[in-house]
Design a protein around this motif. Structure first.
Motif, PDB file in Angstrom:
ATOM      1  N   ARG A   1       0.843  -1.201   0.000  1.00 36.72           N
ATOM      2  CA  ARG A   1       0.000   0.000   0.000  1.00 36.72           C
ATOM      3  C   ARG A   1       0.878   1.250   0.000  1.00 36.72           C
ATOM      4  O   ARG A   1       0.579   2.230  -0.679  1.00 36.72           O
ATOM      5  N   GLY A   2       1.987   1.195   0.734  1.00 41.49           N
ATOM      6  CA  GLY A   2       2.919   2.315   0.748  1.00 41.49           C
ATOM      7  C   GLY A   2       3.554   2.554  -0.612  1.00 41.49           C
ATOM      8  O   GLY A   2       3.737   3.706  -1.030  1.00 41.49           O
ATOM      9  N   VAL A   3       3.877   1.477  -1.310  1.00 43.82           N
ATOM     10  CA  VAL A   3       4.441   1.602  -2.659  1.00 43.82           C
ATOM     11  C   VAL A   3       3.432   2.293  -3.568  1.00 43.82           C
ATOM     12  O   VAL A   3       3.788   3.200  -4.335  1.00 43.82           O
ATOM     13  N   LEU A   4       2.170   1.891  -3.486  1.00 42.13           N
ATOM     14  CA  LEU A   4       1.139   2.542  -4.311  1.00 42.13           C
ATOM     15  C   LEU A   4       1.029   4.028  -3.983  1.00 42.13           C
ATOM     16  O   LEU A   4       0.934   4.868  -4.880  1.00 42.13           O
ATOM     17  N   GLU A   5       1.057   4.355  -2.696  1.00 43.08           N
ATOM     18  CA  GLU A   5       0.994   5.769  -2.299  1.00 43.08           C
ATOM     19  C   GLU A   5       2.187   6.542  -2.848  1.00 43.08           C
ATOM     20  O   GLU A   5       2.048   7.682  -3.296  1.00 43.08           O
ATOM     21  N   GLN A   6       3.361   5.926  -2.829  1.00 45.11           N
ATOM     22  CA  GLN A   6       4.553   6.569  -3.369  1.00 45.11           C
ATOM     23  C   GLN A   6       4.418   6.784  -4.870  1.00 45.11           C
ATOM     24  O   GLN A   6       4.753   7.846  -5.392  1.00 45.11           O
ATOM     25  N   LEU A   7       3.906   5.772  -5.578  1.00 46.03           N
ATOM     26  CA  LEU A   7       3.791   5.876  -7.032  1.00 46.03           C
ATOM     27  C   LEU A   7       2.691   6.841  -7.462  1.00 46.03           C
ATOM     28  O   LEU A   7       2.714   7.314  -8.600  1.00 46.03           O
ATOM     29  N   VAL A   8       1.759   7.146  -6.582  1.00 46.84           N
ATOM     30  CA  VAL A   8       0.765   8.191  -6.882  1.00 46.84           C
ATOM     31  C   VAL A   8       1.487   9.532  -7.023  1.00 46.84           C
ATOM     32  O   VAL A   8       1.167  10.337  -7.883  1.00 46.84           O
ATOM     33  N   ARG A   9       2.510   9.738  -6.182  1.00 44.98           N
ATOM     34  CA  ARG A   9       3.265  11.002  -6.194  1.00 44.98           C
ATOM     35  C   ARG A   9       4.216  11.085  -7.376  1.00 44.98           C
ATOM     36  O   ARG A   9       4.333  12.118  -8.015  1.00 44.98           O
ATOM     37  N   ALA A  10       4.927   9.964  -7.644  1.00 44.18           N
ATOM     38  CA  ALA A  10       5.917   9.973  -8.734  1.00 44.18           C
ATOM     39  C   ALA A  10       6.355   8.551  -9.039  1.00 44.18           C
ATOM     40  O   ALA A  10       6.391   7.699  -8.155  1.00 44.18           O
ATOM     41  N   ASP A  11       6.700   8.310 -10.295  1.00 48.37           N
ATOM     42  CA  ASP A  11       7.269   7.026 -10.688  1.00 48.37           C
ATOM     43  C   ASP A  11       8.579   6.834  -9.934  1.00 48.37           C
ATOM     44  O   ASP A  11       9.224   7.811  -9.519  1.00 48.37           O
ATOM     45  N   ALA A  12       8.967   5.575  -9.746  1.00 45.11           N
ATOM     46  CA  ALA A  12      10.207   5.304  -9.013  1.00 45.11           C
ATOM     47  C   ALA A  12      10.792   3.985  -9.491  1.00 45.11           C
ATOM     48  O   ALA A  12      10.072   3.106  -9.971  1.00 45.11           O
TER      49      ALA A  12
END
Length: 135
Positions: free
Chosen positions: A37-48
């Motif tokens: 879920r944290g990865v999804l939240e991070q990817l909402v902000r920016a690709d990584a």
């Protein structure tokens, strides 16, 4: 291709239920983990990249690759290899089926709790009337 047994309307519906169930299983399995879920939240902000995600969540590259793989299998994340780097971004899959499934059960439970409230109120009224009669 559908077999003759499953070619009827019931067979098609059964395949649809199994298909939706498989998607729900993959979705809820992917969303059941706090890191994912944290990865999804991070990817909402920016690709990584997987490396960036691993560093952010303080885990090994192998561990993060596994998490990203689960998210990718559910359709929530897509990855692209550019040189030696694997970049991650949000997938095109949305949570509409999952939201509909949750909403159906929310409505069911809401109706049950409303019925329970009615029963409790009726019992309270009866109790107060019976209490007055005993005096």
């Amino acid at each position: 291709m559908l077999s003759l047994q499953s070619a009827g309307a019931g067979g098609i519906v059964n395949h649809m239920v199994q298909y939706i169930g498989t998607h729900l299983d993959a979705s809820f399995a992917a969303l059941s983990d706090a890191t994912r879920r944290g990865v999804l939240e991070q990817l909402v902000r920016a690709d990584a990249s997987i490396t960036e995600l691993a560093e952010r969540f303080r885990m090994t590259l192998t561990g993060m690759k596994k998490h990203v793989g689960v998210l990718e299998q559910a359709g929530f994340v897509t990855t692209e290899k550019v040189g030696r780097v694997r970049n991650c971004k949000l997938g095109v899959r949305r949570l509409e089926q999952e939201a509909m499934w949750i909403e159906r059960y929310r409505q069911l439970w809401e109706a049950r709790f409303d019925e329970l409230d009615t029963v409790v109120e009726e019992l309270k009224c009866k109790e107060s009337v019976d209490g007055r009669r005993k005096k």
